[in-house]
Design a protein around this motif. Structure first.
Motif, PDB file in Angstrom:
ATOM      1  N   GLN A 242       1.083  -1.247  -0.483  1.00  0.00           N
ATOM      2  CA  GLN A 242      -0.011   0.022   0.387  1.00  0.00           C
ATOM      3  C   GLN A 242       0.939   1.668   0.016  1.00  0.00           C
ATOM      4  OE1 GLN A 242      -3.068  -0.130   0.002  1.00  0.00           O
ATOM      5  NE2 GLN A 242      -3.395  -2.442  -0.351  1.00  0.00           N
ATOM      6  N   PRO A 243       1.539   0.620  -1.401  1.00  0.00           N
ATOM      7  CA  PRO A 243       2.298   2.557  -1.056  1.00  0.00           C
ATOM      8  C   PRO A 243       1.806   4.128  -0.803  1.00  0.00           C
ATOM      9  CG  PRO A 243       2.261   0.924  -3.193  1.00  0.00           C
ATOM     10  CD  PRO A 243       1.125   1.132  -2.798  1.00  0.00           C
ATOM     11  N   GLY A 244       2.784   4.380   0.673  1.00  0.00           N
ATOM     12  CA  GLY A 244       2.471   5.559   0.635  1.00  0.00           C
ATOM     13  C   GLY A 244       1.673   5.547   2.264  1.00  0.00           C
ATOM     14  N   LYS A 245       0.875   4.030   2.356  1.00  0.00           N
ATOM     15  CA  LYS A 245       0.385   3.969   3.603  1.00  0.00           C
ATOM     16  C   LYS A 245       0.293   2.964   4.184  1.00  0.00           C
ATOM     17  CE  LYS A 245      -3.625   6.960   2.134  1.00  0.00           C
ATOM     18  NZ  LYS A 245      -3.628   8.077   3.334  1.00  0.00           N
ATOM     19  N   VAL A 246       1.708   2.627   3.708  1.00  0.00           N
ATOM     20  CA  VAL A 246       2.249   1.521   5.294  1.00  0.00           C
ATOM     21  C   VAL A 246       3.775   2.265   5.651  1.00  0.00           C
ATOM     22  CG1 VAL A 246       4.073  -0.343   5.358  1.00  0.00           C
ATOM     23  CG2 VAL A 246       1.901  -0.415   3.636  1.00  0.00           C
ATOM     24  N   LEU A 247       3.871   2.762   7.173  1.00  0.00           N
ATOM     25  CA  LEU A 247       4.728   4.073   7.275  1.00  0.00           C
ATOM     26  C   LEU A 247       5.902   3.302   7.333  1.00  0.00           C
ATOM     27  CD1 LEU A 247       5.490   6.540   9.070  1.00  0.00           C
ATOM     28  CD2 LEU A 247       4.706   4.318  11.843  1.00  0.00           C
ATOM     29  N   THR A 248       6.149   1.897   8.020  1.00  0.00           N
ATOM     30  CA  THR A 248       7.390   0.633   8.228  1.00  0.00           C
ATOM     31  C   THR A 248       6.968  -0.578   7.277  1.00  0.00           C
ATOM     32  OG1 THR A 248       9.408   0.801   8.739  1.00  0.00           O
ATOM     33  CG2 THR A 248       8.150   0.699  10.695  1.00  0.00           C
ATOM     34  N   SER A 249       7.830  -1.416   7.646  1.00  0.00           N
ATOM     35  CA  SER A 249       7.455  -2.602   7.842  1.00  0.00           C
ATOM     36  C   SER A 249       8.817  -3.182   8.932  1.00  0.00           C
ATOM     37  CB  SER A 249       7.657  -4.118   6.906  1.00  0.00           C
ATOM     38  OG  SER A 249       6.581  -3.561   6.395  1.00  0.00           O
ATOM     39  N   MET A 250       8.552  -4.265  10.174  1.00  0.00           N
ATOM     40  CA  MET A 250       9.507  -4.347  11.108  1.00  0.00           C
ATOM     41  C   MET A 250      10.396  -5.833  10.346  1.00  0.00           C
ATOM     42  SD  MET A 250      10.978  -6.504  12.336  1.00  0.00           S
ATOM     43  CE  MET A 250       9.580  -8.655  13.659  1.00  0.00           C
ATOM     44  N   LEU A 251      11.590  -6.268   9.752  1.00  0.00           N
ATOM     45  CA  LEU A 251      11.789  -7.027   9.260  1.00  0.00           C
ATOM     46  C   LEU A 251      12.934  -8.496  10.247  1.00  0.00           C
ATOM     47  CD1 LEU A 251      13.872  -4.667   6.304  1.00  0.00           C
ATOM     48  CD2 LEU A 251      11.579  -5.615   5.881  1.00  0.00           C
ATOM     49  N   LYS A 252      12.062  -9.033   9.701  1.00  0.00           N
ATOM     50  CA  LYS A 252      12.643 -10.512  10.193  1.00  0.00           C
ATOM     51  C   LYS A 252      13.173 -11.595   9.264  1.00  0.00           C
ATOM     52  CE  LYS A 252      10.818 -15.041  12.464  1.00  0.00           C
ATOM     53  NZ  LYS A 252       9.878 -15.015  13.788  1.00  0.00           N
ATOM     54  N   ARG A 253      14.812 -11.081   9.054  1.00  0.00           N
ATOM     55  CA  ARG A 253      15.564 -11.778   8.095  1.00  0.00           C
ATOM     56  C   ARG A 253      15.278 -13.242   7.478  1.00  0.00           C
ATOM     57  NH1 ARG A 253      17.952  -7.597   5.362  1.00  0.00           N
ATOM     58  NH2 ARG A 253      18.097  -9.295   4.328  1.00  0.00           N
ATOM     59  N   VAL A 254      14.102 -13.836   7.974  1.00  0.00           N
ATOM     60  CA  VAL A 254      14.518 -15.135   7.841  1.00  0.00           C
ATOM     61  C   VAL A 254      15.027 -15.143   5.971  1.00  0.00           C
ATOM     62  CG1 VAL A 254      12.441 -16.965   6.983  1.00  0.00           C
ATOM     63  CG2 VAL A 254      12.779 -15.391   8.767  1.00  0.00           C
ATOM     64  N   ASP A 255      14.720 -14.115   5.106  1.00  0.00           N
ATOM     65  CA  ASP A 255      15.888 -14.775   4.495  1.00  0.00           C
ATOM     66  C   ASP A 255      17.060 -15.063   4.196  1.00  0.00           C
ATOM     67  OD1 ASP A 255      16.013 -11.934   5.324  1.00  0.00           O
ATOM     68  OD2 ASP A 255      16.260 -11.894   2.558  1.00  0.00           O
ATOM     69  N   VAL A 256      18.145 -14.401   5.311  1.00  0.00           N
ATOM     70  CA  VAL A 256      19.430 -14.734   5.826  1.00  0.00           C
ATOM     71  C   VAL A 256      19.120 -15.946   6.074  1.00  0.00           C
ATOM     72  CG1 VAL A 256      21.803 -12.911   6.773  1.00  0.00           C
ATOM     73  CG2 VAL A 256      19.234 -12.018   5.884  1.00  0.00           C
ATOM     74  N   ALA A 257      18.303 -16.320   7.172  1.00  0.00           N
ATOM     75  CA  ALA A 257      18.902 -17.408   7.822  1.00  0.00           C
ATOM     76  C   ALA A 257      18.575 -18.686   6.967  1.00  0.00           C
ATOM     77  CB  ALA A 257      17.582 -18.076   9.281  1.00  0.00           C
ATOM     78  N   VAL A 258      17.948 -18.411   5.742  1.00  0.00           N
ATOM     79  CA  VAL A 258      17.535 -19.297   5.147  1.00  0.00           C
ATOM     80  C   VAL A 258      18.744 -19.803   4.291  1.00  0.00           C
ATOM     81  CG1 VAL A 258      17.067 -20.603   2.924  1.00  0.00           C
ATOM     82  CG2 VAL A 258      15.163 -19.527   4.865  1.00  0.00           C
ATOM     83  N   TYR A 259      19.231 -18.273   3.676  1.00  0.00           N
ATOM     84  CA  TYR A 259      20.589 -18.690   2.694  1.00  0.00           C
ATOM     85  C   TYR A 259      21.943 -18.657   3.325  1.00  0.00           C
ATOM     86  CZ  TYR A 259      24.315 -16.394  -0.413  1.00  0.00           C
ATOM     87  OH  TYR A 259      25.774 -15.487  -0.310  1.00  0.00           O
ATOM     88  N   THR A 260      21.334 -17.925   4.506  1.00  0.00           N
ATOM     89  CA  THR A 260      23.173 -19.000   4.782  1.00  0.00           C
ATOM     90  C   THR A 260      22.985 -20.921   5.192  1.00  0.00           C
ATOM     91  OG1 THR A 260      23.463 -16.517   6.365  1.00  0.00           O
ATOM     92  CG2 THR A 260      24.792 -18.107   7.070  1.00  0.00           C
TER      93      THR A 260
END
Length: 329
Positions: A242-260
């Motif tokens: 929702q561009p301009g309507k999502v203040l931010t997102s809490m990033l949980k780096r699941v992507d990094v965990a899988v990649y590593t």
């Protein structure tokens, strides 16, 4: 049922190059599917990054019900897939059985801990990342009332909730309205109900709503945008939903965990044990991009960056739920 599951497994398998004989990674998603725009999709992106960088393909499987877990995991183990990564705490019981039998294979589980030498347990300090987005929520709020919509009511989601409450109250929020979507796995994939809860919180005065609810959160962000309020995404960067309507997102780096985990398997450096990933370890963060840069003022960014540095330095302790299930904020 067995034939159906095995057929699904075969359908998701990708042909591995001949040079990748020693590493045959596998990824098993949790309920909600790999394109949930949140937790599972972050895992998928980590696997895709590994494949693009190394040329080594992987196999994957999406469960549709709990009865498939052990059978799917066992099938990958029988096929010699290694390492095998599971996204979600609900894989714990199946993993304990299978990993104990296949001691020559490496396994990794995200969001739970299994005490076996061939298992890497990847847990996150979601409360720390949630504390940061709580600060941004309170500073962006005009009413000083903000909301939280959790998915399944479990201790893991309570960690998100507690950190968010702490951050919001530290930055001036007078009220944090909190609701969970349900107490069964269906709570992860119910955008309609998420939207209804968000609307109720908005009717109560909340003008920023944080969703920690997997696919259900898509409905929360939609409801907030439709009401002219702000949402906060989770796990993946959801700012663009929702561009301009999502203040931010809490990033949980699941992507990094899988990649590593995949990369360590390829390099022969995979080790078991528990990894607890917070701000200091790069396991959680908040998202900034072109979709939300107009929503976050310099003052807000300075405040959240100071809090981030203080948490990493140990000057600020971000609380979790206590043993009696109470948040101390």
């Amino acid at each position: 049922m067995k034939r159906i599951v095995l057929g699904l497994l075969a359908a998701t398998a990708m042909v591995l190059p001949a040079f990748a004989a020693d590493v045959q990674p596998a990824l098993l998603y949790d309920l909600g599917g790999k394109f949930d725009k949140s937790f599972n999709e972050a895992a998928f992106h980590g696997a895709e990054k590994f494949k693009q960088e190394t040329g080594v393909a992987y196999v994957e499987f999406e469960v549709s019900n709990a009865s498939q877990r052990e059978q799917a995991l066992r099938r990958f183990a029988e096929d010699g897939r290694n390492p095998i990564v599971m996204a979600g705490f609900a894989w714990e019981d199946a993993l304990k059985k299978v990993a104990a039998e296949y001691t020559d294979l490496n396994f990794a589980i995200i969001d739970d801990a299994v005490d076996l030498p061939n298992v890497r347990s990847l847990v996150f300090k979601e409360n720390e990342g949630s504390y940061l987005v709580g600060i941004l929520a309170a500073m962006a709020s005009k009413s000083k009332k903000v909301g939280f919509v959790g998915g399944m009511d479990i201790p893991l989601i309570r960690k998100f909730e507690c950190g968010y409450v702490g951050g919001a109250k530290s930055a001036g929020a007078t009220d944090v309205i909190q609701n969970m979507t349900g107490d069964t796995p269906a709570a992860w994939n119910d955008p309609a109900k998420g939207g209804e809860i968000a609307k109720t919180q908005i009717d109560q005065g909340a003008d920023v709503v944080y969703a920690a609810a997997g696919g259900t959160g898509v409905g929360v962000l939609q409801a907030a945008a439709d009401a002219g309020k702000l949402g906060i995404g989770v796990d993946s960067n959801q700012n663009g939903l929702q561009p301009g309507k999502v203040l931010t997102s809490m990033l949980k780096r699941v992507d990094v965990a899988v990649y590593t985990a995949f990369m360590d398997g390829k390099n022969g450096t995979f080790k078991g044990g528990v990894q607890n990933l917070g701000l200091k370890e790069g396991g959680v963060d908040y998202a900034m991009d072109d979709n939300n840069k107009a929503l976050v003022t310099d003052e807000m960014k300075a405040a959240v960056e100071k809090a981030k540095a203080d948490i990493i330095a140990g000057k600020v302790q971000v609380h979790d739920y206590t043993a009696d299930n109470a948040c101390p904020y």
